[in-house]
Design an enzyme around this catalytic site. Structure first.
Site, PDB file in Angstrom:
ATOM      1  NE  ARG A   1      -2.154  -1.402   3.589  1.00 17.40           N
ATOM      2  CZ  ARG A   1      -2.525  -1.300   4.740  1.00 17.40           C
ATOM      3  NH1 ARG A   1      -3.907  -0.489   4.931  1.00 17.40           N
ATOM      4  NH2 ARG A   1      -1.822  -1.596   5.594  1.00 17.40           N
TER       5      ARG A   1
ATOM      6  CB  ILE B   1     -23.889   6.011   9.844  1.00 16.86           C
ATOM      7  CG1 ILE B   1     -24.209   7.364   9.127  1.00 16.86           C
ATOM      8  CG2 ILE B   1     -23.917   4.824   9.103  1.00 16.86           C
ATOM      9  CD1 ILE B   1     -26.159   7.090   8.975  1.00 16.86           C
TER      10      ILE B   1
ATOM     11  CD  GLU C   1     -19.604   0.305  13.772  1.00 13.22           C
ATOM     12  OE1 GLU C   1     -18.855  -0.135  12.893  1.00 13.22           O
ATOM     13  OE2 GLU C   1     -20.581   0.503  13.490  1.00 13.22           O
TER      14      GLU C   1
ATOM     15  NE  ARG D   1     -12.564   2.619   4.068  1.00 15.81           N
ATOM     16  CZ  ARG D   1     -12.267   2.015   4.995  1.00 15.81           C
ATOM     17  NH1 ARG D   1     -11.028   1.906   5.656  1.00 15.81           N
ATOM     18  NH2 ARG D   1     -13.181   1.099   5.540  1.00 15.81           N
TER      19      ARG D   1
ATOM     20  CG  HIS E   1     -16.462   9.684   2.574  1.00 18.89           C
ATOM     21  ND1 HIS E   1     -17.619   9.486   2.798  1.00 18.89           N
ATOM     22  CD2 HIS E   1     -15.638   8.439   2.989  1.00 18.89           C
ATOM     23  CE1 HIS E   1     -17.955   7.981   2.828  1.00 18.89           C
ATOM     24  NE2 HIS E   1     -16.726   7.562   3.106  1.00 18.89           N
TER      25      HIS E   1
END
Length: 763
Positions: free
Chosen positions: A19, A438, A491, A522, A701
């Site tokens: 990456r 969310i 989360e 991403r 985003h």
């Protein structure tokens, strides 16, 4: 000996084996490296990718598939299609402007982002207004020169075709596409003329939009585009490349004045092959046959591929047959080499990009008359697949019986929505326009490091659980201070919304370096469904129950839905996707029941990827949507009428599936609309939606924090077509990629905007 068969590639993964691409982007955005160093490092990565394909023996190597963000955005920038809000005044597009279009900045919102056909890659949507297209820079030419000078490669420039570019764009009336095409044709011609003058042999023009179906008018438009190009750029060999599904009717493409046509023989359902059988192949065209699966990770059945090539060779002379992957390898990870944690039986059945190129070279050589030379390699491939297919976990009798019993389960709630709404209002006593998020909150470096220490065994389970509880405590206090009405636990224990569940279900395996690009920098590491999927034990109850114990406000239990788990995984290829979705739905059904039994009676089952699995042809939509909706309902319908089921969807065009969204029968749905707010609201002017809904009021985003007024206007716009009694207020997606400071600022503005609407009774 048969004629040697040429190989080609359509595109190579951008991100690098480790990456590196992502890290360079984020270093540049964070001010850690300057533009000169950024470009130099990116050029080195680009060169490495070219040499990898060269060493794999690929004959026609793509150039210009490498990008700093997105290939569609590259095309818009190259043609000067810059929305007026950015203050562009001509010339080559700077990196600052380029990234502003992708990510937004303090002065202007980002361009819309949506799914690339039915994949999990996202592209930046071009906004075509009154701009006069001009060639600001010939990027394909620069890429061709770079490959030739740095690696001695005569590359095959790749460009997004005009037809597909216009189909993927917004900002002009659909009925005027032919007139808009006339505005763009001169710059396409100029670009291709410059490539021809440079001595380019082949140009790959990607036109995947043709596989969605062609009307008579669209066929005429394609003919007009390519006739003009052929007339003004004679002698340049053009490959019109399609992928993802079959071309119907293929006759329309065979008539075009191009020298090569690329067809997908993996995801075509057999239709492309049948068309070639029926029509034959023109003597004046090359067939670029996509025989290696560019979208999934499984090793090819070499015998089946050789049989396919043999049949194609009866219709197309070997001298005009070129073998390649079915699409760009952008959609698969780079290399299996580092996967030292996988069992050899499984690892030997997997092929990432580098392995697919090796497969391609092997099959081309064997099909070209060298089967004896490669007999041992073919035998090894055959045996590896046989061992993998024989694994007992791929044929569990208990799972098969559960799936058969599925037909006897009801797929509806105990009460219809109108009646559930009454008892839910009485139970929850929420204010008008309830506010929520969310699900995820910022995944800070501290959170990621803690998870890494736990995975490496530096921290034991007890210490890690304690850390997660501390994060949950902070998140609950944070939300209460902000004044949110419905809370989430944050989360913090989840690195990825699909991987987390896959790790807790039977039938999954996980790679160490199987990363793919989703959007911008991403990257995601899709889990792999290699066997039958089954529930083991509760997966989310512990964290949800602890969060609820900290507050009197409702806390949502958070799950990922069956269709998203399916679509965001690499899926076994011996069962239909519908069958695998049923297995996942049954497993999640047990988790939903476990949450409810533990006292969690608001449960969000996210389906952000339900739209991306939609087949590209309209005639196939109904079947897919029927089983996708049923999978969601099977997972969510066993709960009490007072238990509120939420779901979330994002970054797709949902305008044409509002009916199916309603059929999912979730009590509340949140949909991303911050970048495309107006378009979806128009759908609600035309179609009635009777359930709870939240249209994301700001774009998570982008680092930009919208002010209260902007959010208030967004809410008011939605309330013109939606009843305030059904409307929820939320961001457009989870907040894991954002920092705490900007998250707090944005949510504080969001809550204040909701309060203003309530107090001023604008509803």
């Amino acid at each position: 000996m048969a004629d040697k068969i040429i190989t080609s590639s359509l595109g190579y993964p951008r991100i690098g084996r480790n990456r590196e691409w992502k890290k360079l982007l984020e270093a540049f955005w964070g001010g850690k490296i300057n533009e000169e160093d950024f470009r130099t490092e990116m050029a080195g990565l680009q060169l490495q990718h070219l040499k990898t394909q060269q060493e794999a023996g690929i004959t026609l190597i793509p150039v210009n598939d490498f990008t700093f963000y997105d290939h569609v955005l590259d095309t818009a920038a190259m043609f000067g299609i810059i929305p007026p809000r950015y203050g562009y005044d001509g010339g080559e597009v700077s990196l600052d402007l380029y990234f502003a279009m992708a990510r937004g900045n303090t002065e202007a919102t980002a361009c819309e982002m949506t799914k690339w056909f039915n994949t999990n890659y996202h592209y930046i949507v071009p906004e075509i207004g009154n701009q006069t297209p001009r060639l600001t820079a010939n990027k394909p030419l620069a890429a061709y020169r770079f490959a030739k000078e740095q690696a001695g490669i005569e590359g095959k420039p790749v460009i997004t075709g005009l037809y597909t570019f216009l189909k993927l764009s917004k900002g002009y009336p659909a009925a005027e596409i032919a007139q808009v095409a006339e505005r763009f044709l001169p710059v396409y011609v100029q670009l291709l003329q410059e490539l021809q003058q440079e001595g380019v042999a082949w140009v790959q023009i990607d036109e995947p939009a043709v596989v969605t179906g062609l009307t008579i008018e669209e066929r005429a438009l394609l003919e007009s585009i390519y006739s003009r190009i052929a007339a003004e750029v004679p002698g340049l060999q053009l490959l019109l490349q399609t992928y993802f599904e079959a071309v119907e009717p293929l006759e329309a493409l065979l008539k075009l004045p191009v020298q090569g046509i690329g067809l997908d023989f993996v995801h075509d359902g057999g239709d492309n092959l049948e068309s070639v059988r029926r029509l034959g192949w023109p003597e004046d065209k090359w067939l670029f046959a996509g025989i290696i699966d560019g979208r999934n990770i499984w090793r090819s059945d070499a015998d089946a591929k050789l049989e396919l090539v043999s049949e194609l060779s009866t219709h197309v002379p070997a001298s005009r047959l070129i073998l390649q992957p079915s699409c760009s390898l952008l959609h698969v990870p780079v290399s299996v080499q580092g996967e030292d944690r996988l069992k050899s039986t499984v690892k030997n059945a997997i092929a990432f990009a580098d392995e697919k190129l090796a497969e391609l070279s092997l099959i081309a050589a064997a099909a070209g008359g060298e089967q004896d030379t490669y007999a041992a390699a073919l035998a090894e491939s055959r045996e590896a697949l046989a061992r993998f297919r024989a694994l007992p976990e791929r044929g569990r009798r208990d799972v098969a019986e559960q799936v058969r019993a599925l037909e006897q389960l009801p797929d509806s709630r105990s009460l219809p929505y109108a009646e559930r709404l009454k008892v839910q209002r009485e139970k929850w006593q929420l204010p008008l326009l309830p506010t929520t998020t969310i699900g995820s909150f910022p995944q800070t470096a501290e959170v990621r490091q803690a998870r890494l220490k736990w995975r490496k065994g530096v921290w034991n389970q007890e210490r890690y659980d304690g850390f997660v509880r501390e994060q949950i405590e902070g998140a609950i206090a944070f939300q209460e201070e902000l004044g949110l009405d419905v809370l989430v636990h944050g989360e913090f224990e989840r690195a990825d919304m699909v991987e987390f569940f896959g790790e807790k279900l039977d039938g999954y395996l996980f790679t160490k370096g199987g990363w793919v690009q989703s959007y911008g920098s991403r990257c995601v590491k899709p889990p792999v469904i290699y066997a039958d999927v089954a529930f083991i034990e509760p997966m989310t109850v512990k964290e949800s129950v602890y969060a609820q114990s900290l507050t009197k406000l409702p806390v949502k239990g958070m799950l990922t839905g069956p269709v998203t788990i399916l679509n965001w995984s690499f899926v076994r290829d011996d069962l239909s996707r519908e069958e695998v979705a049923k297995q996942i739905a049954l497993a999640l059904r047990q988790e939903v029941q476990a949450l409810e039994q533990a006292g969690i009676e608001m449960i969000q089952v996210d389906e952000p990827a339900i739209r991306e699995g939609l087949p590209l042809k309209a005639e196939d939509h109904e079947h897919y949507l029927n089983w996708a909706v049923r999978s969601f309902r099977i997972a969510t319908n066993p709960v009490k009428a007072t238990t509120q089921i939420h779901t979330h969807m994002c970054y797709s065009d949902f305008n044409d599936m509002i009916g199916s969204i309603s059929a999912m029968d979730a009590d509340v749905i949140s949909i991303e609309t911050s970048r495309s707010h107006g378009e979806l609201i128009v759908s609600f002017e035309e179609q009635e939606y009777d359930k709870g809904i939240g249209l994301g009021v700001y774009d998570i985003h982008s680092p930009r924090v919208p002010d209260v007024t902007e959010m208030t206007v967004s809410i008011e716009r939605a309330l013109r077509v939606l009843d305030a009694e059904q409307f929820w207020i939320n961001p457009d997606c989870g907040l894991k990629t954002r920092g705490w400071e900007e998250t707090g600022a944005a949510l504080r503005n969001m809550v204040q905007a909701a309060e203003i609407i309530r107090k001023e009774a604008r509803v």
